[in-house]
Design an enzyme around this catalytic site. Sequence first.
Site, PDB file in Angstrom:
ATOM      1  N   LYS A  13       0.832  -1.217   0.000  1.00  0.00           N
ATOM      2  CA  LYS A  13       0.000   0.000   0.000  1.00  0.00           C
ATOM      3  C   LYS A  13       0.864   1.263   0.000  1.00  0.00           C
ATOM      4  O   LYS A  13       0.649   2.169  -0.793  1.00  0.00           O
ATOM      5  CB  LYS A  13      -0.911   0.028   1.249  1.00  0.00           C
ATOM      6  CG  LYS A  13      -1.847  -1.158   1.357  1.00  0.00           C
ATOM      7  CD  LYS A  13      -2.707  -1.083   2.604  1.00  0.00           C
ATOM      8  CE  LYS A  13      -1.933  -1.136   3.908  1.00  0.00           C
ATOM      9  NZ  LYS A  13      -1.221  -2.409   4.149  1.00  0.00           N
ATOM     10  N   ARG A  88      -9.241   0.775   9.273  1.00  0.00           N
ATOM     11  CA  ARG A  88      -8.771  -0.559   9.637  1.00  0.00           C
ATOM     12  C   ARG A  88      -9.785  -1.324  10.481  1.00  0.00           C
ATOM     13  O   ARG A  88      -9.542  -2.463  10.847  1.00  0.00           O
ATOM     14  CB  ARG A  88      -7.486  -0.440  10.438  1.00  0.00           C
ATOM     15  CG  ARG A  88      -6.232  -0.846   9.645  1.00  0.00           C
ATOM     16  CD  ARG A  88      -5.078  -0.515  10.541  1.00  0.00           C
ATOM     17  NE  ARG A  88      -3.852  -1.182  10.323  1.00  0.00           N
ATOM     18  CZ  ARG A  88      -2.798  -0.634   9.741  1.00  0.00           C
ATOM     19  NH1 ARG A  88      -2.875   0.540   9.181  1.00  0.00           N
ATOM     20  NH2 ARG A  88      -1.662  -1.293   9.698  1.00  0.00           N
ATOM     21  N   ARG A 127      11.812  -5.067   5.005  1.00  0.00           N
ATOM     22  CA  ARG A 127      11.494  -3.666   4.656  1.00  0.00           C
ATOM     23  C   ARG A 127      12.486  -2.707   5.296  1.00  0.00           C
ATOM     24  O   ARG A 127      12.858  -2.854   6.453  1.00  0.00           O
ATOM     25  CB  ARG A 127      10.088  -3.337   5.134  1.00  0.00           C
ATOM     26  CG  ARG A 127       9.749  -1.857   5.045  1.00  0.00           C
ATOM     27  CD  ARG A 127       8.271  -1.595   5.074  1.00  0.00           C
ATOM     28  NE  ARG A 127       7.600  -2.104   6.243  1.00  0.00           N
ATOM     29  CZ  ARG A 127       6.266  -2.142   6.372  1.00  0.00           C
ATOM     30  NH1 ARG A 127       5.497  -1.722   5.388  1.00  0.00           N
ATOM     31  NH2 ARG A 127       5.724  -2.617   7.470  1.00  0.00           N
ATOM     32  N   ARG A 171       0.241  -8.718  13.685  1.00  0.00           N
ATOM     33  CA  ARG A 171      -0.441  -7.753  12.804  1.00  0.00           C
ATOM     34  C   ARG A 171      -1.307  -8.468  11.770  1.00  0.00           C
ATOM     35  O   ARG A 171      -2.383  -7.994  11.406  1.00  0.00           O
ATOM     36  CB  ARG A 171       0.588  -6.837  12.127  1.00  0.00           C
ATOM     37  CG  ARG A 171       1.045  -5.729  13.085  1.00  0.00           C
ATOM     38  CD  ARG A 171       2.438  -5.242  12.796  1.00  0.00           C
ATOM     39  NE  ARG A 171       2.571  -4.509  11.574  1.00  0.00           N
ATOM     40  CZ  ARG A 171       3.745  -4.225  11.003  1.00  0.00           C
ATOM     41  NH1 ARG A 171       4.872  -4.614  11.574  1.00  0.00           N
ATOM     42  NH2 ARG A 171       3.796  -3.564   9.888  1.00  0.00           N
TER      43      ARG A 171
HETATM   44  P1  ADP Z   1       2.333  -1.791   3.271  1.00  0.00           P
HETATM   45  O1  ADP Z   1       2.343  -0.275   3.163  1.00  0.00           O
HETATM   46  O2  ADP Z   1       1.139  -2.396   2.590  1.00  0.00           O
HETATM   47  O3  ADP Z   1       2.498  -2.281   4.681  1.00  0.00           O
HETATM   48  P2  ADP Z   1       4.893  -1.608   1.840  1.00  0.00           P
HETATM   49  O4  ADP Z   1       4.490  -0.789   0.656  1.00  0.00           O
HETATM   50  O5  ADP Z   1       5.673  -0.918   2.909  1.00  0.00           O
HETATM   51  O6  ADP Z   1       3.591  -2.347   2.470  1.00  0.00           O
HETATM   52  O7  ADP Z   1       5.687  -2.879   1.306  1.00  0.00           O
HETATM   53  C1  ADP Z   1       6.273  -3.817   2.233  1.00  0.00           C
HETATM   54  C2  ADP Z   1       7.631  -4.272   1.710  1.00  0.00           C
HETATM   55  O8  ADP Z   1       7.439  -5.075   0.534  1.00  0.00           O
HETATM   56  C3  ADP Z   1       8.557  -3.126   1.316  1.00  0.00           C
HETATM   57  O9  ADP Z   1       9.872  -3.470   1.686  1.00  0.00           O
HETATM   58  C4  ADP Z   1       8.410  -3.044  -0.218  1.00  0.00           C
HETATM   59  O10 ADP Z   1       9.607  -2.602  -0.829  1.00  0.00           O
HETATM   60  C5  ADP Z   1       8.101  -4.498  -0.589  1.00  0.00           C
HETATM   61  N1  ADP Z   1       7.153  -4.608  -1.715  1.00  0.00           N
HETATM   62  C6  ADP Z   1       6.092  -3.823  -1.970  1.00  0.00           C
HETATM   63  N2  ADP Z   1       5.454  -4.232  -3.087  1.00  0.00           N
HETATM   64  C7  ADP Z   1       6.129  -5.328  -3.540  1.00  0.00           C
HETATM   65  C8  ADP Z   1       5.966  -6.211  -4.663  1.00  0.00           C
HETATM   66  N3  ADP Z   1       4.966  -6.057  -5.529  1.00  0.00           N
HETATM   67  N4  ADP Z   1       6.860  -7.214  -4.795  1.00  0.00           N
HETATM   68  C9  ADP Z   1       7.873  -7.383  -3.901  1.00  0.00           C
HETATM   69  N5  ADP Z   1       8.084  -6.607  -2.833  1.00  0.00           N
HETATM   70  C10 ADP Z   1       7.223  -5.572  -2.653  1.00  0.00           C
HETATM   71  P1  AMP Z   2       1.230   0.757   9.210  1.00  0.00           P
HETATM   72  O1  AMP Z   2       2.291   1.800   9.019  1.00  0.00           O
HETATM   73  O2  AMP Z   2       0.012   1.004   8.374  1.00  0.00           O
HETATM   74  O3  AMP Z   2       1.775  -0.644   9.063  1.00  0.00           O
HETATM   75  O4  AMP Z   2       0.743   0.887  10.722  1.00  0.00           O
HETATM   76  C1  AMP Z   2       1.639   0.678  11.809  1.00  0.00           C
HETATM   77  C2  AMP Z   2       0.859   0.553  13.114  1.00  0.00           C
HETATM   78  O5  AMP Z   2       0.174   1.792  13.391  1.00  0.00           O
HETATM   79  C3  AMP Z   2      -0.251  -0.501  13.136  1.00  0.00           C
HETATM   80  O6  AMP Z   2       0.244  -1.806  13.445  1.00  0.00           O
HETATM   81  C4  AMP Z   2      -1.178   0.051  14.226  1.00  0.00           C
HETATM   82  O7  AMP Z   2      -0.665  -0.187  15.527  1.00  0.00           O
HETATM   83  C5  AMP Z   2      -1.105   1.560  13.968  1.00  0.00           C
HETATM   84  N1  AMP Z   2      -2.145   2.019  13.014  1.00  0.00           N
HETATM   85  C6  AMP Z   2      -1.936   2.551  11.774  1.00  0.00           C
HETATM   86  N2  AMP Z   2      -3.102   2.855  11.189  1.00  0.00           N
HETATM   87  C7  AMP Z   2      -4.074   2.511  12.066  1.00  0.00           C
HETATM   88  C8  AMP Z   2      -5.503   2.560  12.040  1.00  0.00           C
HETATM   89  N3  AMP Z   2      -6.168   3.029  10.968  1.00  0.00           N
HETATM   90  N4  AMP Z   2      -6.178   2.094  13.130  1.00  0.00           N
HETATM   91  C9  AMP Z   2      -5.529   1.625  14.208  1.00  0.00           C
HETATM   92  N5  AMP Z   2      -4.196   1.526  14.308  1.00  0.00           N
HETATM   93  C10 AMP Z   2      -3.461   1.980  13.239  1.00  0.00           C
END
Ligand code: ADP
Ligand code: AMP
Length: 213
Positions: A13, A88, A127, A171
């Site tokens: 995302k 969420r 990551r 998570r």
């Molecule tokens: P989210 O915001 O949904 O938690 P991230 O965008 O931070 O996820 O992505 C999580 C990890 O996976 C990051 O290290 C990113 O570089 C990697 N990643 C994201 N999209 C892909 C993909 N399509 N294929 C492989 N790795 C990916």
């Molecule tokens: P994220 O960066 O989206 O992976 O979020 C990191 C952490 O922030 C999550 O594991 C939650 O503890 C908190 N968090 C982020 N967004 C929300 C939300 N919309 N509702 C509740 N907790 C959140």
Amino acid sequence: MNLIFMGPPGAGKGTQARRIAEKYGIPQLSTGDMLRAAVKAGTPVGLQAKAAMESGGLVTDAIVVGIIGDRIGEADCANGFILDGFPRTVGQAEALDTMLTERGLKIDQVIDITAADEALVSRITGRRTCGKCGEGYHIEHKAPAVENVCDKCGGALVTRADDTEETVRNRLTVYHAQTAPVLNFYRGKGEIKVVDGMQDMNVVFDALCAIIG
Ligand code: ADP
Ligand code: AMP
């Protein structure tokens, strides 16, 4: 264009929201980023959110709804925004609906970026994020040219405190129990678009652009 990017932690995302924000000129509103900034700054919200974030649980609906309510009223959201990591819970989705209706706004697209749980653990533990500009990396899938150095700004890459294997598993459990039902909430109101987040990052990006138009 008001967008919601749904999907489990690690689905991509944030990676995609940053690119879409740049291409369409609308801001990425990541509640996770906003909460991390609040924790770092030691604000009252940060102090309340810290323990839940560290364990991989959810921060209360009241806190995140308050943050998003303030943020979507800011000037840079006038032409739209991308919600990344919010809503969420079904309670957050209902509160968002109310806030948008009050302001005469609506969501144009809810896009679910899907990925298999087994892939998400290695995505998250691998990551890395630039501590200076926020650019995202992965030690295998998107490695920087120089280890631990941001390609874009030269900043040092950091690992998020909650990106440990144990916290990721928590998570994912929280996602399936509390966030997956939000998809049903939006399904009941109309169409949800689904994009396979297991594809190459550029393929995912093209699929999102095709939906957004
Ligand atoms: P989210 O915001 O949904 O938690 P991230 O965008 O931070 O996820 O992505 C999580 C990890 O996976 C990051 O290290 C990113 O570089 C990697 N990643 C994201 N999209 C892909 C993909 N399509 N294929 C492989 N790795 C990916
Ligand atoms: P994220 O960066 O989206 O992976 O979020 C990191 C952490 O922030 C999550 O594991 C939650 O503890 C908190 N968090 C982020 N967004 C929300 C939300 N919309 N509702 C509740 N907790 C959140």
